[in-house]
Design a protein around this motif. Structure first.
Motif: not given
Length: 215
Positions: A80-81, A86-88, A93-94, A110-111
């Motif tokens: 999860l961490l 990685i999702a953050a 990056e976007q 969002l982060v």
């Protein structure tokens, strides 16, 4: 938590993976070279090969971690961490697209929505996290992930400092050169994180199979 079974990897398998990783690194280096030659209008921008490949790598890592956590159910707090981190990074990056089409600094919101709940849950489950981390920290995946983290978030930032490139190029300094160098190093770091996530997935599959055999 019970100790894990012995999960050895044969030399042939290790050599095959190492070869594939070397080929992948060569491919992204060649891709950056071809981007510089054949994509002059978008090279090293959000629409170029380097930035797009970074996005694809991060998406792939997120999907693999979701599979490990939700399907294989191996080390759920650690994964999860890792997923949140990685999702953050993927959202970060976007930032160009978020700033342009959503609103200035929208990516930061969002982060926060990704990172804060994940960190809070890991803190709540800290005992379980530490038990899982004891195992994960002794894996090849962890070593690769640490290397990718240091390459992407430490070395690339220091290597991409404007003061460094002004000292190197002197009167010939161009910001584009600095940015290109930083982005390519970031791509290398993300590639190491990709290898780490893949190694984690393969290890998790072996753990999953071993559990079912023992049961």
């Amino acid at each position: 938590m019970s100790s894990l079974p012995a999960l050895p990897i044969c030399f042939r398998t290790t050599l095959l993976r190492a070869t594939l990783y070397v080929l992948f690194i060569g491919a992204i280096a060649q891709g950056a070279y071809l981007e510089a030659i054949y994509l002059p209008s978008v090279r090293f921008t959000e629409l170029g090969f380097t930035e797009f490949t970074q996005t694809i790598i991060l998406v792939a890592c997120c999907l693999m971690l979701l599979y490990v956590r939700q399907v294989l159910k191996v080390w759920p707090t650690v994964t999860l961490l890792l997923f949140a981190f990685i999702a953050a990074s993927l959202v970060r990056e976007q930032d160009y697209f978020f700033d342009k089409y959503v609103g200035h600094d929208a990516w930061k919101v969002l982060v926060s929505l990704i990172a804060i709940p994940a960190i809070a849950w890991v803190v709540i489950q800290r005992r379980r996290f530490m038990e899982e981390f004891i195992y994960y920290s002794n894996t090849f995946s962890f070593g690769l992930f640490a290397a990718g983290l240091l390459t992407t978030y430490v070395f690339s930032r220091l290597y991409g400092r404007q003061i460094f490139w002004r000292a190197v190029l002197e009167d010939n300094y161009l910001r584009d050169i600095k940015d290109i160098a930083e982005e390519v190093v970031e791509l290398l770091g993300y590639s190491l994180i990709l290898f780490a996530t893949l190694e984690l997935l393969l290890l998790a599959r072996r753990i999953y199979k071993a559990r079912h055999v023992s049961n």
